[in-house]
Each structure stands twice: as C-alpha cells, then as structure tokens.
Design a protein around this motif. Structure first.
Motif, PDB file in Angstrom:
ATOM      1  N   GLN A 196      -1.565  -5.013 -10.608  1.00  0.00           N
ATOM      2  CA  GLN A 196      -0.771  -4.289  -9.985  1.00  0.00           C
ATOM      3  C   GLN A 196      -0.605  -3.821  -8.648  1.00  0.00           C
ATOM      4  O   GLN A 196      -2.031  -3.347  -8.239  1.00  0.00           O
ATOM      5  CB  GLN A 196      -0.317  -2.923 -10.829  1.00  0.00           C
ATOM      6  N   SER A 197       0.180  -3.612  -7.912  1.00  0.00           N
ATOM      7  CA  SER A 197       0.143  -2.919  -6.497  1.00  0.00           C
ATOM      8  C   SER A 197       1.216  -1.984  -6.241  1.00  0.00           C
ATOM      9  O   SER A 197       2.464  -2.268  -6.601  1.00  0.00           O
ATOM     10  CB  SER A 197      -0.057  -4.300  -5.496  1.00  0.00           C
ATOM     11  N   PHE A 198       1.098  -1.191  -5.110  1.00  0.00           N
ATOM     12  CA  PHE A 198       2.190  -0.429  -4.691  1.00  0.00           C
ATOM     13  C   PHE A 198       2.396  -0.880  -3.476  1.00  0.00           C
ATOM     14  O   PHE A 198       1.740  -0.929  -2.469  1.00  0.00           O
ATOM     15  CB  PHE A 198       1.767   1.198  -4.585  1.00  0.00           C
ATOM     16  N   ALA A 199       3.870  -1.081  -3.287  1.00  0.00           N
ATOM     17  CA  ALA A 199       4.143  -1.771  -2.008  1.00  0.00           C
ATOM     18  C   ALA A 199       5.370  -0.964  -1.375  1.00  0.00           C
ATOM     19  O   ALA A 199       6.147  -0.357  -2.047  1.00  0.00           O
ATOM     20  CB  ALA A 199       4.846  -3.310  -1.997  1.00  0.00           C
ATOM     21  N   PHE A 200       5.667  -0.900  -0.030  1.00  0.00           N
ATOM     22  CA  PHE A 200       6.713  -0.346   0.667  1.00  0.00           C
ATOM     23  C   PHE A 200       6.728  -0.969   2.004  1.00  0.00           C
ATOM     24  O   PHE A 200       6.055  -1.634   2.491  1.00  0.00           O
ATOM     25  CB  PHE A 200       6.451   1.250   0.751  1.00  0.00           C
ATOM     26  N   ASP A 201       8.014  -0.732   2.795  1.00  0.00           N
ATOM     27  CA  ASP A 201       8.027  -1.159   4.060  1.00  0.00           C
ATOM     28  C   ASP A 201       7.856   0.145   5.071  1.00  0.00           C
ATOM     29  O   ASP A 201       8.163   0.960   4.972  1.00  0.00           O
ATOM     30  CB  ASP A 201       9.769  -1.603   4.275  1.00  0.00           C
ATOM     31  N   LEU A 202       6.901  -0.462   6.176  1.00  0.00           N
ATOM     32  CA  LEU A 202       6.580   0.407   7.223  1.00  0.00           C
ATOM     33  C   LEU A 202       7.160  -0.265   8.419  1.00  0.00           C
ATOM     34  O   LEU A 202       7.017  -1.129   8.872  1.00  0.00           O
ATOM     35  CB  LEU A 202       5.189   0.543   7.288  1.00  0.00           C
ATOM     36  N   SER A 203       8.129   0.571   8.953  1.00  0.00           N
ATOM     37  CA  SER A 203       8.772   0.295  10.345  1.00  0.00           C
ATOM     38  C   SER A 203       8.543   0.929  11.386  1.00  0.00           C
ATOM     39  O   SER A 203       7.787   2.068  11.243  1.00  0.00           O
ATOM     40  CB  SER A 203      10.450   0.222  10.003  1.00  0.00           C
TER      41      SER A 203
END
Length: 281
Positions: A196-203
């Motif tokens: 598993q991994s935790f992902a998000f968008d970093l702008s």
C-alpha cells in the motif's frame, strides 16, 4: 512515527578535518550515501555569486576513486528525474550548466578521508532572474584488476560483475526575488504488487522550486503518523504526484480524517508551505 527518506542514510563519521567549518557541515547537514561514498549536504542552493563546498567521505575499508561531473535532469509528473542530453537541453538548462564551476573533478580517497569539492557560480552578464539547476554526479571508478587464467569446467568462462555506485545532488542557483506557493489535494490510498501507499497531488506556482517535508497527522494524536523528507517540486512542473509507501500498521491509522502539511526543511527555516485536511476511506 515513521520517517521515509529515499536513498538517504544518516551516518556518524569519526573524521579528522583541518577546517572547523567543514567539520560542522559534516555533522549537522544531511548526508546521502551510495556504496561506500558519503556526500554532504544533499542539496545546495546558491544565491547570486556566492560559492560553497560539498564534502565527500569514503566510508569503506579500501581506497576509492570518484569522478565528478554535471548532469541535467528534469522532473516528471510522477516526481521522477529524467536525464536530459545536451541536444535536449533548453536555454535555462544550458545556462545552468555553463555557469557552475567546480573542482577537483576527480578524487582518490583513502578510507575515512574527507575531501571538499569547491563550487562556484560565474553567471553571464544580463542573466534573467530565475532558478537554474544542475545535478552534481559523484561516480565511483572501478579499480582495474588484472586478468588471470582460470580453470573453468567444460571450457566455459567466468564473468565478474563490478557494481558502479553514484550519488547525485541538485545544485540550485537563484537570481532575483523569486517566490513560490504550493497546494495539496486528492489524497488517496493505493495498492500495487509492493503493498500500500498513500498518494496525493502536490501543485506549485511561482518562479522557483519548493522543497521540504510532508507531515501527516491525525486529530487527537500529538506526533505525526508519517513524515516524508526531501519532497521537491521543480519549476519545470506545476504539479506532481507524491506516493509514500505505507506499512500495514500505519495504513490503519490513515483511515478517516487526517491533515497533510508541507513544511520547508529545517535548514531553510521550517516554515509551513501548504496544509490541507482530508478524509481517507
């Protein structure tokens, strides 16, 4: 609390240095290791024409030789750094590579022997304001070994594979009053063959990069559930995906409401860059 640092080994080296300032750099700044080579700091930011030093240390048991060179790399939307060849380089990348001066370009280090690499900037007249970046590569040169006759069953032959280790650090030159802001969105849990991994968008917006650490917290828990250091968004991208591996025991804590914050590194002042609350299902 769990700390994630990609390819970063923090080690304590007992070394004898002639310069107190150099010794302080080795003991207080993060170090990056590959094979038997330790490099500190792991990132250099130069404002104007001011120079600095990068310290190499051979933490192995044998004398080793390293070649130092400049590379160009671009960040992709998934956060990877891809090599840029000379014919692919744009004007900003060409200017960055042309203005950096460094010496020596090859060093031979006995065990536990530090060596300073001097860095300087020679910017051309009329250089536009902006951020310019190259990557300094330290690559081990394998020792040449003599070829000897060996008896191999059935008349075959042997192949000896020698790994070649390298460490790359970014060298950033900033001209002018540059600013940048960042935002965090679209947090989610992802699964693949590795777990598993935790992902998000970093702008990012503005005319320079952002760099720092991600801290994930839960309401009612004082310490962060996760910390990920060394997170950058370079000027060539306005948004990248950040994906952090998560062990099962941590994944359970990420369910529900969390806060994701992006802070400058301690060396840059530790200020908050961006923060958002989200609910993970």
């Amino acid at each position: 609390m769990m700390t994630i640092e990609a390819l970063r080994a923090l080690k304590t080296c007992c070394i004898g240095l002639t310069s107190l300032a150099t010794a302080m750099m080795m003991t207080t700044m993060p170090a990056q290791a590959a094979g038997d080579l330790l490099v500190a700091p792991t990132r250099v930011v130069l404002d104007g024409d001011r120079g600095t030093e990068v310290i190499l240390n051979n933490i192995g048991s044998e004398t080793a030789t390293y070649r130092i060179s400049l590379e160009l790399r671009r960040m992709t939307a998934d956060g990877r750094l891809e090599e840029v060849t000379e014919d692919q380089a744009n004007e900003i990348e060409q200017a960055a590579k042309a203005m950096i001066r460094y010496a020596p370009r090859r060093v031979t280090l006995p065990p536990n022997q530090p060596q300073a690499i001097r860095l300087g900037v020679r910017a051309p007249e009329g250089l536009p304001d902006g951020e310019y970046r190259v990557h300094l590569l330290f690559r081990a040169i394998p020792e040449t070994r003599s070829v000897t006759d060996q008896t191999v069953p059935n008349g075959g032959f042997t192949i000896a594979l020698t790994p070649i280790y390298g460490v790359t650090i970014p060298i950033i030159v900033r001209y002018g009053n540059l600013q940048a802001t960042a935002a965090i969105a679209n947090g989610r849990m992802e699964k693949d063959a590795d777990g598993q991994s935790f992902a998000f968008d970093l702008s990012r917006s503005g005319d320079r990069s952002t760099y720092g650490e991600i801290r994930i917290t839960k309401p009612g828990i004082d310490e962060p559930v996760m910390i990920a250091r060394g997170i950058a968004v370079y000027p060539e991208v306005t948004k990248r995906t950040v994906s952090l591996p998560v062990p099962p025991e941590i994944a359970a804590q990420l369910n529900g409401q969390i806060s994701v914050a992006y802070y400058e590194s301690a060396n840059d002042g530790g200020a908050l860059i961006a923060k958002t609350d989200m609910v993970i299902r």
